[in-house]
Design a protein around this motif. Sequence first.
Motif, mmCIF file in Angstrom:
data_model
loop_
_atom_site.group_PDB
_atom_site.id
_atom_site.type_symbol
_atom_site.label_atom_id
_atom_site.label_comp_id
_atom_site.label_asym_id
_atom_site.label_seq_id
_atom_site.Cartn_x
_atom_site.Cartn_y
_atom_site.Cartn_z
ATOM 1 N N VAL A 1 65.240 38.045 -22.369
ATOM 2 C CA VAL A 1 64.297 37.034 -21.867
ATOM 3 C C VAL A 1 63.170 37.629 -21.156
ATOM 4 C CG1 VAL A 1 64.039 34.729 -20.716
ATOM 5 C CG2 VAL A 1 66.021 35.080 -21.919
ATOM 6 N N VAL A 2 61.982 37.319 -21.283
ATOM 7 C CA VAL A 2 60.787 37.785 -20.240
ATOM 8 C C VAL A 2 60.933 36.668 -19.365
ATOM 9 C CG1 VAL A 2 58.593 38.372 -19.895
ATOM 10 C CG2 VAL A 2 59.798 38.941 -22.111
ATOM 11 N N HIS A 3 61.090 36.900 -18.224
ATOM 12 C CA HIS A 3 61.435 35.670 -17.025
ATOM 13 C C HIS A 3 59.836 35.384 -16.341
ATOM 14 C CE1 HIS A 3 62.980 32.801 -14.604
ATOM 15 N NE2 HIS A 3 64.148 33.544 -14.193
ATOM 16 N N LEU A 4 59.089 34.357 -16.933
ATOM 17 C CA LEU A 4 57.902 33.894 -16.412
ATOM 18 C C LEU A 4 58.123 32.592 -15.506
ATOM 19 C CD1 LEU A 4 55.669 34.465 -19.436
ATOM 20 C CD2 LEU A 4 55.756 35.789 -17.528
ATOM 21 N N GLY A 5 59.490 32.270 -15.132
ATOM 22 C CA GLY A 5 59.752 30.893 -14.733
ATOM 23 C C GLY A 5 60.106 30.689 -13.366
ATOM 24 N N PHE A 6 60.126 31.990 -12.653
ATOM 25 C CA PHE A 6 60.492 31.752 -11.450
ATOM 26 C C PHE A 6 59.551 32.638 -10.265
ATOM 27 C CE2 PHE A 6 63.739 33.009 -7.961
ATOM 28 C CZ PHE A 6 64.115 31.673 -7.688
ATOM 29 N N GLY A 7 59.303 32.022 -9.318
ATOM 30 C CA GLY A 7 58.135 32.507 -8.387
ATOM 31 C C GLY A 7 58.602 33.506 -7.203
ATOM 32 N N GLU A 8 59.268 34.388 -7.995
ATOM 33 C CA GLU A 8 59.754 35.617 -7.184
ATOM 34 C C GLU A 8 58.961 36.759 -7.307
ATOM 35 O OE1 GLU A 8 63.965 37.025 -5.794
ATOM 36 O OE2 GLU A 8 63.968 37.053 -7.946
ATOM 37 N N LEU B 1 60.864 29.408 -24.811
ATOM 38 C CA LEU B 1 62.124 29.969 -24.357
ATOM 39 C C LEU B 1 63.018 30.226 -25.495
ATOM 40 C CD1 LEU B 1 64.107 30.985 -22.282
ATOM 41 C CD2 LEU B 1 64.815 28.803 -21.865
ATOM 42 N N ASP B 2 63.112 29.245 -26.407
ATOM 43 C CA ASP B 2 64.281 29.379 -27.533
ATOM 44 C C ASP B 2 63.455 30.292 -28.637
ATOM 45 O OD1 ASP B 2 65.663 27.563 -26.299
ATOM 46 O OD2 ASP B 2 65.321 25.799 -27.648
ATOM 47 N N GLU B 3 62.162 30.183 -28.840
ATOM 48 C CA GLU B 3 61.790 30.879 -30.099
ATOM 49 C C GLU B 3 61.069 32.369 -29.885
ATOM 50 O OE1 GLU B 3 62.221 29.625 -33.147
ATOM 51 O OE2 GLU B 3 63.077 27.874 -31.846
ATOM 52 N N ARG B 4 60.333 32.342 -28.419
ATOM 53 C CA ARG B 4 59.889 33.727 -28.138
ATOM 54 C C ARG B 4 60.564 34.418 -26.938
ATOM 55 N NH1 ARG B 4 56.728 34.744 -32.127
ATOM 56 N NH2 ARG B 4 56.371 36.592 -30.868
ATOM 57 N N GLY B 5 61.826 33.861 -26.184
ATOM 58 C CA GLY B 5 62.273 34.435 -25.194
ATOM 59 C C GLY B 5 61.437 34.655 -24.008
ATOM 60 N N LEU B 6 60.621 33.513 -24.031
ATOM 61 C CA LEU B 6 59.677 33.604 -22.584
ATOM 62 C C LEU B 6 60.139 32.210 -21.901
ATOM 63 C CD1 LEU B 6 56.016 34.043 -24.042
ATOM 64 C CD2 LEU B 6 57.725 35.741 -23.311
ATOM 65 N N ALA B 7 60.506 32.618 -20.521
ATOM 66 C CA ALA B 7 60.790 31.514 -19.856
ATOM 67 C C ALA B 7 59.730 30.826 -18.924
ATOM 68 C CB ALA B 7 62.080 31.816 -18.881
ATOM 69 N N VAL B 8 59.329 29.957 -18.952
ATOM 70 C CA VAL B 8 58.027 29.450 -18.263
ATOM 71 C C VAL B 8 58.408 28.053 -17.627
ATOM 72 C CG1 VAL B 8 56.423 30.635 -19.771
ATOM 73 C CG2 VAL B 8 57.037 28.221 -20.150
ATOM 74 N N LEU B 9 57.835 27.441 -16.801
ATOM 75 C CA LEU B 9 58.289 26.275 -16.034
ATOM 76 C C LEU B 9 57.258 25.361 -16.454
ATOM 77 C CD1 LEU B 9 60.415 25.219 -13.956
ATOM 78 C CD2 LEU B 9 58.590 25.376 -12.030
ATOM 79 N N ALA B 10 57.772 24.386 -17.162
ATOM 80 C CA ALA B 10 56.776 23.224 -17.882
ATOM 81 C C ALA B 10 56.312 22.440 -16.558
ATOM 82 C CB ALA B 10 57.774 22.181 -18.464
ATOM 83 N N GLY B 11 55.019 21.938 -16.996
ATOM 84 C CA GLY B 11 54.141 21.322 -15.900
ATOM 85 C C GLY B 11 54.414 20.094 -15.313
ATOM 86 N N HIS B 12 55.399 19.467 -16.162
ATOM 87 C CA HIS B 12 55.890 18.047 -15.497
ATOM 88 C C HIS B 12 56.848 18.387 -14.359
ATOM 89 C CE1 HIS B 12 59.009 19.078 -18.445
ATOM 90 N NE2 HIS B 12 59.964 18.196 -17.589
ATOM 91 N N HIS B 13 57.428 19.536 -14.270
ATOM 92 C CA HIS B 13 58.363 19.658 -13.134
ATOM 93 C C HIS B 13 57.412 19.728 -11.830
ATOM 94 C CE1 HIS B 13 62.025 19.781 -15.453
ATOM 95 N NE2 HIS B 13 61.717 21.056 -16.212
ATOM 96 N N LEU B 14 56.372 20.052 -11.849
ATOM 97 C CA LEU B 14 55.419 20.238 -10.795
ATOM 98 C C LEU B 14 54.497 19.012 -10.487
ATOM 99 C CD1 LEU B 14 54.362 23.807 -12.233
ATOM 100 C CD2 LEU B 14 56.058 23.304 -10.195
ATOM 101 N N THR C 1 54.163 35.726 -12.778
ATOM 102 C CA THR C 1 53.832 36.997 -13.491
ATOM 103 C C THR C 1 54.489 38.213 -12.598
ATOM 104 O OG1 THR C 1 51.950 37.056 -12.101
ATOM 105 C CG2 THR C 1 51.707 36.108 -14.344
ATOM 106 N N SER C 2 55.333 37.766 -11.520
ATOM 107 C CA SER C 2 55.802 38.782 -10.759
ATOM 108 C C SER C 2 57.141 39.218 -10.982
ATOM 109 C CB SER C 2 55.696 38.037 -9.372
ATOM 110 O OG SER C 2 56.471 36.574 -9.407
ATOM 111 N N MET C 3 57.471 38.985 -12.260
ATOM 112 C CA MET C 3 58.884 39.605 -12.660
ATOM 113 C C MET C 3 58.801 40.499 -13.871
ATOM 114 S SD MET C 3 61.232 36.287 -11.505
ATOM 115 C CE MET C 3 62.798 36.983 -12.068
ATOM 116 N N LEU C 4 57.460 40.849 -13.867
ATOM 117 C CA LEU C 4 57.302 41.852 -15.178
ATOM 118 C C LEU C 4 56.938 43.073 -14.753
ATOM 119 C CD1 LEU C 4 54.564 39.448 -16.633
ATOM 120 C CD2 LEU C 4 56.996 39.631 -17.194
#
Lengths: 417, 417
Positions: B25-32, B349-362, B375-378
Amino acid sequence: MNASMSPNLALNEEVARLRAEGRSVVHLGFGESRLPAFAPLVEQLRAGAHRNAYGPVAGAPDALASLAGYFERRGLPTGPHEVLLGPGSKPLLMALNLVLPGDVLLPRPSWNSYEPQARMAGKRVYGVPIPAECGGIPDPDALPETIERARRTGGDPRIVVLTLPDNPTGTLATAALVERVCRIAEAEDLVVVSDEIYRDVMHRPDAPFLSPAEVAPDRTVVTTGLSKSLALGGWRVGGLRVPPGARGRDLRDRLVAVASDLWSTLSGPMQQVAAYAFGDPPEIRQRLAASARLHGAVARAVHAAAVAAGATCRPPTGAFYVYPDFEPRRAALARRGIDGSAALARHLLDERGLAVLAGHHLGDDPGALRFKAATSMLYGDTDEEQEAALAAPDPLALPHVADALVRVAEGFAELGD
Amino acid sequence: MNASMSPNLALNEEVARLRAEGRSVVHLGFGESRLPAFAPLVEQLRAGAHRNAYGPVAGAPDALASLAGYFERRGLPTGPHEVLLGPGSKPLLMALNLVLPGDVLLPRPSWNSYEPQARMAGKRVYGVPIPAECGGIPDPDALPETIERARRTGGDPRIVVLTLPDNPTGTLATAALVERVCRIAEAEDLVVVSDEIYRDVMHRPDAPFLSPAEVAPDRTVVTTGLSKSLALGGWRVGGLRVPPGARGRDLRDRLVAVASDLWSTLSGPMQQVAAYAFGDPPEIRQRLAASARLHGAVARAVHAAAVAAGATCRPPTGAFYVYPDFEPRRAALARRGIDGSAALARHLLDERGLAVLAGHHLGDDPGALRFKAATSMLYGDTDEEQEAALAAPDPLALPHVADALVRVAEGFAELGD
């Protein structure tokens, strides 16, 4: 919202100010175990410095496993998914207030943060007197009546908080009393919040201990922490155990949800400390035993001083507090204008340089002549003095401890004049 | 109470589970900011281990002085009694919610903990769209209307939250926009909460920055922390600045009161870290600059990938986020059953292994095809890879960074097919 600082923390800051001005103050007003950080704990903190990434909200796997084992070894079967960690037990207790419905029943007196936390969460608070023999528990003879009165006046008491052993009385509720309160909790459908942060500070190593989680396992939440037993108040490590089963899992999910928005996670280096300390390795067990022995010896000495001065006072058996009642000296104190807990505490600080926490700050009757004396800051001012107190077969014989106790005894005795 | 975990933390734990199952998984879903702890910070933590006593609630004198200086050096005259520290900026923001009266105005989208915190404190929340050019700020053309509508429907908006620079859009509100919002805050008597935790993560070192605390000094509270700029999310160090003068002092007293019952104090070893890091010594300033340069280079690359795939996306200038909008690809995505932010994020996430945070959560429209990509976990999986990325004149040329960016670009490109 509460507009003033926690009275114990406020008093602590006042003492620091007075000392900075050159006043000599014996600090009995703050529930801190004033001992150095144990060297192996320091090593763990240092080794955990690389944990700078956000960890899981509930806690890192090693810390959760260790905390589960901690409860397991104390007679409470626990899995790692039935515990969580936080930056002290305070935020964990606040999270409980935010997720558990209903109003709160508190022993009177009890620790001074329970009530403001409940109020911040929009809850009503009902105080219940403690039994004659011990604190930390509502008197089962008074509890049902308080519940009924609360309901009659629009309240919805659904939570009862116990402190085992107790802050401020330094006593442990007997098994019989714990069982009676748990039976009432079952009959009235109350959640029991059992604050067991002083559990490892029983003065006698073989003292029996009955947790409400053994008596009413499905409705008891237990909190703990490293602040008191291992003198780590400034490191902020707390733990919580939910009941087993579906109800407990649901509660934990809701606590984790609140934690994720309230504090994210316990800091990584402290997770490493928790993973180590909650594992109960032999050197930690030894440190706990030595600390509890010291706390007991000094608490008993302060108790003796209070009784000698004419106060009534429950003999302390756990934690590091005594809670004297100078009611027998009311007439003499009244002649000096001291007619309640605020005046009594003010007199002791201003005239005798003894900082104590007035009983009304703990929910007690402001007219009562009661205060909490924390006995755990009498071990000396330096690491060397404190370690010497911890190692001494008779810490009361150490000059720096003896001197502090003399000042306490003289200050109390003057109240009896 | 909110019944579910912070979506970003929940996604972070899901990614950890998927990886434990062997999924890549390429993790683009967490602001760390996934970088190692800087060695001098580790040294300070270790040196501060002896701070195991409860310190003052607001913070230790050295840490407060340092934090005051931090703000001072950023154009905001500040005394040590105008700041406080906490275990992260989250509890500080929660304390603000508990002491400030009235309801809350939030930019839409904005960071996912603002809204649940406000709700835990019993507040209503009103989202205001962001301007076309930048996020982190309510569009001043829409703000007055939202306030009026809120009041008409029984609300009492008294607080507006800004994020400068912004999470999730990675942009900084212009001085003109900040001034316009501050003028509205003055006219409508709103407190401005300016979350400046990304302030030291502006990609260009000479980028102009205007804090609302400069424009509306008497009504602006500023929060900050070490989590983002120094990659210390797991250490939990936050700071807050109240306005100068009597109003600010009163606010600080009330915040300290809440803090005393909610978390006691920031842990002692972390106070030592704060005293050091907020002091801006040269090696910290260098580290901040190197980190911001890396964050900028990678954020711009992810932005380019999104635009190449047909998304519209504000060019990032701060923090480490981009917030693409795949609206231009709606027809093609709809044919594949992707009709909103949840489906879009799930597909990636399921098809491309890219974790992102959906806009409705924000807080964004669930029907919009928007998500946050952190972009800070790359920067690599090991300390060595991450330090290499930090040191590289062209981090995008490093194979491990380039590989991750190729996966991101391919995943985004497929959305445009």
